[in-house]
Design an enzyme around this catalytic site. Structure first.
Site, mmCIF file in Angstrom:
data_model
loop_
_atom_site.group_PDB
_atom_site.id
_atom_site.type_symbol
_atom_site.label_atom_id
_atom_site.label_comp_id
_atom_site.label_asym_id
_atom_site.label_seq_id
_atom_site.Cartn_x
_atom_site.Cartn_y
_atom_site.Cartn_z
ATOM 1 N N ARG A 541 0.832 -1.205 0.000
ATOM 2 C CA ARG A 541 0.000 0.000 0.000
ATOM 3 C C ARG A 541 0.868 1.258 0.000
ATOM 4 N NH1 ARG A 541 -5.468 -0.328 1.064
ATOM 5 N NH2 ARG A 541 -6.222 -2.443 1.426
ATOM 6 N N GLU A 571 -1.880 -8.659 3.853
ATOM 7 C CA GLU A 571 -3.327 -8.759 4.012
ATOM 8 C C GLU A 571 -3.802 -10.122 3.521
ATOM 9 O OE1 GLU A 571 -5.441 -5.366 2.495
ATOM 10 O OE2 GLU A 571 -3.851 -3.994 3.122
ATOM 11 N N GLU A 582 -10.137 -2.115 -5.150
ATOM 12 C CA GLU A 582 -9.449 -1.153 -4.291
ATOM 13 C C GLU A 582 -8.082 -0.792 -4.859
ATOM 14 O OE1 GLU A 582 -8.589 -0.100 0.351
ATOM 15 O OE2 GLU A 582 -9.209 -2.123 -0.166
ATOM 16 N N ASP A 639 -11.588 5.854 -11.185
ATOM 17 C CA ASP A 639 -11.958 7.251 -10.954
ATOM 18 C C ASP A 639 -11.013 8.167 -11.722
ATOM 19 O OD1 ASP A 639 -13.310 9.370 -9.942
ATOM 20 O OD2 ASP A 639 -12.275 9.398 -8.010
ATOM 21 N N HIS A 849 -18.000 -7.350 1.735
ATOM 22 C CA HIS A 849 -17.184 -8.216 0.896
ATOM 23 C C HIS A 849 -17.289 -7.644 -0.518
ATOM 24 C CE1 HIS A 849 -17.086 -11.361 4.090
ATOM 25 N NE2 HIS A 849 -18.275 -10.852 4.378
ATOM 26 N N CYS A 851 -15.771 -8.084 -3.139
ATOM 27 C CA CYS A 851 -15.684 -9.009 -4.282
ATOM 28 C C CYS A 851 -17.067 -9.397 -4.775
ATOM 29 C CB CYS A 851 -14.936 -10.282 -3.883
ATOM 30 S SG CYS A 851 -13.406 -9.991 -2.994
#
Length: 883
Positions: A541, A571, A582, A639, A849, A851
């Site tokens: 990240r 993670e 994400e 975005d 979730h 996904c």
């Protein structure tokens, strides 16, 4: 038109026939579907004047008597007299005279005795050679006498006649006698005759359509509009239901028996425009034609509608040929779609589709003329034709969904190809002329409901692979199953997205299969390395850009086609879609941050564009392009705050002033004011030259938009050039290398034919989603698992709380649940939200979730507790430690 006599030089206009002499009257195919006003006969040439004032000649041209460069065996238009409104002609042995409606005379051909300059009268003088023809209306017969050696008398022999002798033929008079009861012979009702040189012609009508000779005369020149015979319409409409005499039916059949009759007696043409009929102008008053059709086709007179429909089906449309005699006959293709009968689904297979077949089968030259006429139609009239054949397609697809018997599939294929081919021609005209109607007017929104787009695409790909060409004629196409993908302009944005996703799934499967084959080979051949069937990105990240670039720089082009899987270091989440969402959100947020100087942020529009003063390597712009391509390829919204111009450029379309207005509203408005300024003093008022001032790290720099731009003032004549150059600099020249890198990265992943089907705004909506929020639709489409159902008390208070949230919090909830706060191009209905109950108590937070768009919702009993826990969850939506 009938003709007979000497044909040795092509003066009869019959083409390459074997006979040099035609002894008996013969039909001339050239005159089908047209009206001849006058004929002139020379020794070895013939001249025709059509009702639109155009002149055609055929025969020998050794002395220039045709007005062409060469001799002609078929009539050909004299282009030099186009738009001269010729009303009459006369011929000598080797010269020709023509008179227009203003009394002006034109002459060409042999002038050995000064014969081209002797005519000063406004009357057209007949110059017969050595025979005479006479027509007797009371008996309907033609008589001839004089020299007959070349068959010009039409008596069946080459003998001379010193007294009138009947021309051979089944002549029928105007006295209303009953037609002989025989099917073996054809009868002719003569209107006018023409003679001269060694040939003769007569204008005829079928006996059922006979009227006095004056019926064929031009309308009263004082009238501004040609209309269908009002007396005839009133006669048809005066018969009440139940009373429809056979003679009225015959009159309808007569009017609708050929395009020539329909053009000549039913079209609405202004007297001046009538003579202008040509390749660029139809001469048709479409509004008057529509009114007349609607006056005739009325619900109160179903017998008339039935009779007109029957006559169109049996008489008129079957007579249409691929090569029409002249441009005037083409007017039928413009006017018939205005007939209400065409839009009746009961007539689709009997009238509309056969009409479309005739249209598609037109040869290249007449079709080009028709396209020219369509290109200048008023948008509502053009749209009417488009809507007609869209309705035909929908009608046929509905029949297909119900089920087509195997014995009828061939004719069904032919019908569907015909309707789609007509739309294809209309779409081509629309695009060439800069869109008469909006491109989305061709969309058939029912397509997704009526066909399986995925199967249609696969079948289309297979057809392409096996070389099945859809550019054949309709007969050959009947044997090829119809794939709507062949006609992609009918797909709306949602259908195109389904196509793109189908294409991506196919490519992914191919990449996976290739990886599996390589892995199997590696078991037996150690020199072959095993590979992962997915494209794996392992990123931290805190260094998401660096880690992504490290992997993507080493990635082969073929690996971009594999499904993308993302792993965040440290993670536990397994990427079934949510982790990937994400990843795109975080990396695009980082890459597009204005603090890096890669993009310039425009405060007024809140949009970004490439910065021409960046110090970043072009590899980063290539990476952004790859990331955008991967997002689309893996069905993920990203975005991007770019203007529409980006998507135009990706689809090879030019940005315009509207794009400048979107990105830089103040500058765009100023440019529009410059273009709209009505006075001539532009130089003094605006004081502009062909330069642009740009900021360069706090300093200003002047750039020339054209060569010697600083010395070129903007004035009224060149202001459009200045605006175009300004737009080009902002969107193209100043950022060329940066955009090229972005473009290359994007198309490395997401190029291909399917992408090019999109319009810029559709591609934008697919990349970034849209904001057409319909929260009630979201609630309606939500599914429930475990103990929950729509009326469960917890679910009821959940939706109460959700609908009370402000817009920003609702968007945050979408981000928390799906990984994006925008709506996919397929709409809110495509967001299948699932809520399931959990065993924990009210002290636990809701868990998403991403996904699966799945929400774990504890069984809250208190509305305020639910509100507090939901807001707390969506305010901390990054990471997967809660899952």
């Amino acid at each position: 038109m009938l003709c007979w006599g000497n044909a040795s030089f092509g003066q009869l206009g019959l083409g390459g026939i074997d006979e040099e002499i035609v002894l008996e009257p013969r039909k001339s195919d050239f005159f089908i579907n047209k009206k001849v006003r006058d004929v002139g006969c020379g020794l070895r040439h013939t001249v025709f004047v059509l009702d639109d004032g155009t002149v055609y000649t055929c025969g020998c041209n050794d002395l220039g008597q045709l007005g062409h460069e060469k001799s002609r065996k078929k009539p050909e238009q004299v282009v030099a007299l186009d738009a001269q409104n010729i009303v009459a002609v006369s011929c000598g042995e080797a010269h020709t005279l023509a008179l227009n409606d203003k009394g002006q005379v034109y002459a060409w051909g042999l002038d050995s005795d000064g014969q081209l300059g002797l005519l000063g009268s406004e009357e057209c003088i007949r110059v017969p050679r050595q025979h005479t023809s006479a027509f007797v209306p009371s008996s309907g017969r033609i008589y001839s006498f004089g020299l007959g050696g070349n068959g010009q008398l039409g008596t069946g022999s080459t003998s001379n006649r010193k007294s009138p002798f009947t021309v051979k033929g089944n002549w029928y008079p105007y006295n209303g006698q009953c037609l002989p009861d025989t099917d073996s012979e054809e009868y002719f009702c003569v209107k006018r005759i023409f003679s001269g040189g060694d040939q003769s012609f007569s204008h005829y009508s079928n006996p059922q359509n006979c009227g006095p000779p004056d019926d064929f005369r031009c309308p009263d020149p004082t009238k501004q509009i040609w209309t269908v015979n009002e007396v005839l319409i009133q006669k048809w409409l005066s018969y009440p239901s139940g009373r429809f005499p056979v003679e009225i039916a015959n009159e309808i059949d007569g009017t609708f028996s050929s395009s020539g009759c329909l053009n000549g007696s039913f079209l609405a043409v202004s007297n001046d425009d009538h003579y202008r009929t040509g390749t660029r102008f139809s001469g048709v008053d479409m509004n008057a034609a529509r009114l007349l059709f609607h006056k005739l086709i009325q619900p109160d007179h179903p017998q008339i509608s039935q009779q007109v429909a029957a006559s169109l089906e049996k008489n008129l449309i079957p007579k249409l040929t691929s090569s029409l005699p002249d441009v005037e006959a083409l007017r039928f293709y413009l006017t018939l779609p205005e007939c209400p009968l065409m839009s009746d689904s009961n007539n689709f297979t009997t009238i509309a589709i056969p009409f479309g077949t005739a249209l598609v089968n037109l040869e290249k030259a007449p079709l080009k003329v028709l396209e020219n006429w369509w290109s200048v139609l008023e948008p509502p009239l053009f749209l009417k034709i488009v809507e007609l054949f869209k309705e035909v397609v929908v009608h046929l697809l509905k029949l297909y969904k119900i089920g087509i018997p195997p014995s009828e599939r061939r004719i069904f294929n032919s019908f569907l190809h015909t309707a789609l081919k007509v739309l294809e021609i209309l779409h081509r005209v629309n695009e060439k002329t800069g869109q008469i109607i909006q491109y989305d007017k061709f969309y058939i929104h029912e397509v997704q409901e009526l066909i399986d787009i995925r199967n249609d695409y696969i079948n289309w790909v297979q057809q392409q692979a096996y070389g099945m060409d859809v550019n054949h004629g309709l007969t050959e196409l009947a044997d090829i199953p119809v794939t709507i993908c062949t006609y992609p302009f009918v797909f709306d944005a949602q259908a195109k997205t389904t196509l793109l996703q189908t294409d991506a799934v196919l490519q992914m499967q191919m990449a996976i299969d290739q990886a599996h084959r390589q892995n199997v080979s590696s078991l037996f051949l150690p020199v072959i390395e095993s590979v992962n069937p997915c494209l794996i990105l392992v990123v931290r990240r805190e260094n998401i850009v660096g880690d992504a670039m490290e992997v993507l720089r080493k990635t082969k082009n073929i690996d971009y086609k594999k499904p993308l899987k993302v792993i965040f270091v440290g993670e536990d989440a397994v990427d079934a879609g949510g982790v990937r969402k994400e990843f795109f959100l975080l990396i695009m947020r980082e890459l597009l941050d204005p603090k890096y100087g890669m993009f310039r942020y425009y405060e007024d529009s809140r949009l970004i564009w490439f910065s021409d003063k960046t110090f970043e390597d072009s590899d980063l712009f290539h990476l952004i392009g790859v990331i955008c391509g991967l997002a689309i390829y893996n069905f993920t919204i990203v975005d991007l705050h770019f203007p529409l111009a980006l998507y135009k450029k990706l689809l090879k379309k030019k940005p315009s002033l509207d794009d400048l207005k979107e990105l830089m509203p103040d500058v765009g408005r100023s440019m529009q004011q410059l273009l709209d300024y009505p006075e001539d003093d532009i130089e003094e008022t605006f004081c502009l030259n062909f330069t642009i001032t740009v900021e360069n790290f706090g300093a200003t720099e002047v750039k020339e938009l054209v060569l010697n731009g600083a010395d070129t003032a903007v004035n009224k004549q060149n202001r459009q050039e200045f605006v175009d150059a300004y737009v080009d600099y902002i969107f193209n020249k100043s950022v060329a290398s940066l955009f090229d890198a972005f473009h290359a990265g994007f198309h490395k992943v997401c190029g291909g034919k399917v992408l090019l089907l999109f319009q810029p705004n559709e591609l934008q909506a697919m990349v970034i989603g849209n904001t057409n929020y319909d929260w009630k639709e979201l609630e309606k489409n939500t599914e429930y698992k475990g103990e929950y159902w729509a009326e469960h008390p917890t679910i009821k208070i959940f939706w109460e709380v959700f609908h009370e949230l402000p817009l920003e919090k609702k968007k945050q909830f979408l981000l928390f649940l799906t990984g994006s706060d925008r709506i996919p191009i397929l709409g809110m209905k495509s967001l299948k939200l699932v809520i399931q109950s959990t065993g924990g108590g009210e002290e636990y937070l809701p868990v998403s979730h991403t996904c699966f768009n799945l929400l774990d919702l504890p069984k809250y009993t208190d509305k305020e507790t639910l509100r507090s826990k939901l807001i707390q969850a969506i305010d901390h939506n990054e990471g997967f430690s809660l899952i």
